[in-house]
Design a protein around this motif. Structure first.
Motif, PDB file in Angstrom:
ATOM      1  N   ASP A 169       7.120   3.032  -8.406  1.00 30.38           N
ATOM      2  CA  ASP A 169       7.927   2.549  -9.533  1.00 30.38           C
ATOM      3  C   ASP A 169       8.819   1.387  -9.115  1.00 30.38           C
ATOM      4  OD1 ASP A 169       6.837   4.477 -11.209  1.00 30.38           O
ATOM      5  OD2 ASP A 169       8.379   5.953 -10.697  1.00 30.38           O
ATOM      6  N   VAL A 170       9.355   1.446  -7.895  1.00 31.15           N
ATOM      7  CA  VAL A 170      10.175   0.333  -7.396  1.00 31.15           C
ATOM      8  C   VAL A 170       9.307  -0.907  -7.229  1.00 31.15           C
ATOM      9  CG1 VAL A 170      11.612  -0.488  -5.493  1.00 31.15           C
ATOM     10  CG2 VAL A 170      11.770   1.905  -6.233  1.00 31.15           C
ATOM     11  N   VAL A 171       8.121  -0.738  -6.666  1.00 29.41           N
ATOM     12  CA  VAL A 171       7.231  -1.880  -6.448  1.00 29.41           C
ATOM     13  C   VAL A 171       6.861  -2.537  -7.771  1.00 29.41           C
ATOM     14  CG1 VAL A 171       5.009  -2.617  -5.509  1.00 29.41           C
ATOM     15  CG2 VAL A 171       6.325  -0.838  -4.334  1.00 29.41           C
TER      16      VAL A 171
ATOM     17  N   LEU B 151       0.097  -3.888  -6.048  1.00 29.25           N
ATOM     18  CA  LEU B 151       0.304  -2.508  -5.616  1.00 29.25           C
ATOM     19  C   LEU B 151      -1.029  -1.776  -5.506  1.00 29.25           C
ATOM     20  CD1 LEU B 151       2.096   0.019  -5.071  1.00 29.25           C
ATOM     21  CD2 LEU B 151       2.168   0.344  -7.555  1.00 29.25           C
ATOM     22  N   ILE B 152      -1.258  -1.163  -4.351  1.00 23.26           N
ATOM     23  CA  ILE B 152      -2.416  -0.305  -4.141  1.00 23.26           C
ATOM     24  C   ILE B 152      -1.891   1.093  -3.832  1.00 23.26           C
ATOM     25  CG2 ILE B 152      -4.465   0.154  -2.741  1.00 23.26           C
ATOM     26  CD1 ILE B 152      -4.535  -2.841  -2.076  1.00 23.26           C
TER      27      ILE B 152
ATOM     28  N   VAL C 211       0.868  -1.176   0.000  1.00 21.91           N
ATOM     29  CA  VAL C 211       0.000   0.000   0.000  1.00 21.91           C
ATOM     30  C   VAL C 211       0.902   1.222   0.000  1.00 21.91           C
ATOM     31  CG1 VAL C 211      -1.841   1.243   1.175  1.00 21.91           C
ATOM     32  CG2 VAL C 211      -1.768  -1.271   1.277  1.00 21.91           C
ATOM     33  N   ASP C 212       0.949   1.901  -1.142  1.00 25.00           N
ATOM     34  CA  ASP C 212       1.749   3.123  -1.260  1.00 25.00           C
ATOM     35  C   ASP C 212       0.890   4.281  -0.761  1.00 25.00           C
ATOM     36  OD1 ASP C 212       3.118   5.371  -1.982  1.00 25.00           O
ATOM     37  OD2 ASP C 212       3.510   4.763  -4.037  1.00 25.00           O
ATOM     38  N   ASP C 213       1.276   4.835   0.374  1.00 19.95           N
ATOM     39  CA  ASP C 213       0.451   5.830   1.058  1.00 19.95           C
ATOM     40  C   ASP C 213       0.784   7.245   0.592  1.00 19.95           C
ATOM     41  OD1 ASP C 213      -1.463   6.736   2.873  1.00 19.95           O
ATOM     42  OD2 ASP C 213      -0.033   6.870   4.524  1.00 19.95           O
TER      43      ASP C 213
END
Length: 253
Positions: A55-57, A65-66, A45-47
């Motif tokens: 981009d790394v994920v 990815l969320i 979860v990219d907050d």
């Protein structure tokens, strides 16, 4: 599905990693988690990151990815991950761990998978000295719990202060008297906020996090939580508590 087939169904683990501006660090964590055989899925979860964390994920195709458009804090990010998770168990990991190995994740999951504990917590190399002394880091961000423990209170979690999730979780563990295991990670550390943000900005961030903890529970209750959770430790709760008390008395002499 018959009762027998339900019992034979393997327990699945959803790994949830919440991240805010962790582009320099999250790749090392995902390199371990994304290929681990015990993890049925890995969710990041990219907050609301602004540094390319997403981009790394995306370099790890198996990771879900969320992206949250605005930064809402760890509690809300964890709630988002829980809602998306499919597993019976949740493995929560911080995105800024250093020195993490597959063996660390195996050992963290093992007590819950074999049924000797309902909760598993990490104890890192750079946990606070007092936590290492008593053998329990009550605000550890690395833990394995059953999804049902948190799934039914997602609305409450969304309403918590930004960094109130661990203390809130502890309260539910204590209320239900869930046996817990502590997994020592002697070679794993977590990047401090002073390392990521610089000394003064990092110190302000640390104090804001402490303030969030105090919004969830009173200072005396933090001590009480630690003692109560120590007594829930599988196998050596009383021994650990007695050892801690002896050390504390010796330090006061």
């Amino acid at each position: 599905m018959t009762a027998d087939s339900a019992r034979d169904k393997p327990t699945s683990i959803s790994c949830i990693i919440c991240a805010y501006n962790e582009a320099p660090r999250i790749g090392a964590v995902l390199a371990v988690a994304s290929s681990h055989s015990l993890l049925g899925e890995v969710i990041v979860v990219d907050d609301g990151s602004t540094d390319g964390t997403a981009d790394v994920v995306r370099q790890f195709p198996s990771v879900r990815l969320i992206v949250r458009e605005a930064n809402g804090g760890k509690s809300a990010a964890v709630a988002t991950g829980i809602a998306a998770a499919q597993g019976d168990l949740l493995m929560l990991l911080d995105a800024d761990l250093k020195g993490l190995t597959a063996d660390n994740l195996t050992k963290l999951a093992a007590p819950v998978l074999r049924g000797s504990a309902q909760v598993s917590l990490s104890l890192r190399q750079n946990s606070l000295p007092i936590f290492r002394l008593i053998g329990l880091d009550f605000v550890s961000g690395e833990r394995v719990v059953r999804k049902a423990l948190l799934d039914e209170v997602l609305k409450e979690i969304h309403g918590l202060p930004r960094f109130g999730i661990e203390v809130f979780m502890n309260r539910r563990i204590i209320e239900r008297r869930l046996p817990l295991a502590v997994t020592r990670w002697p070679h794993v550390t977590q990047a401090r906020k002073t390392e990521k943000l610089g000394y003064w900005r990092g110190m302000r961030a640390e104090w804001r996090m402490i303030a969030d903890l105090l919004k969830v529970v009173y200072p005396l209750a933090l001590v009480t939580q630690t003692l109560q959770m120590s007594l829930l430790r599988v196998g050596h709760a009383r021994a650990s508590f007695a050892l801690w008390m002896r050390r504390a008395r010796n330090n006061l002499r």
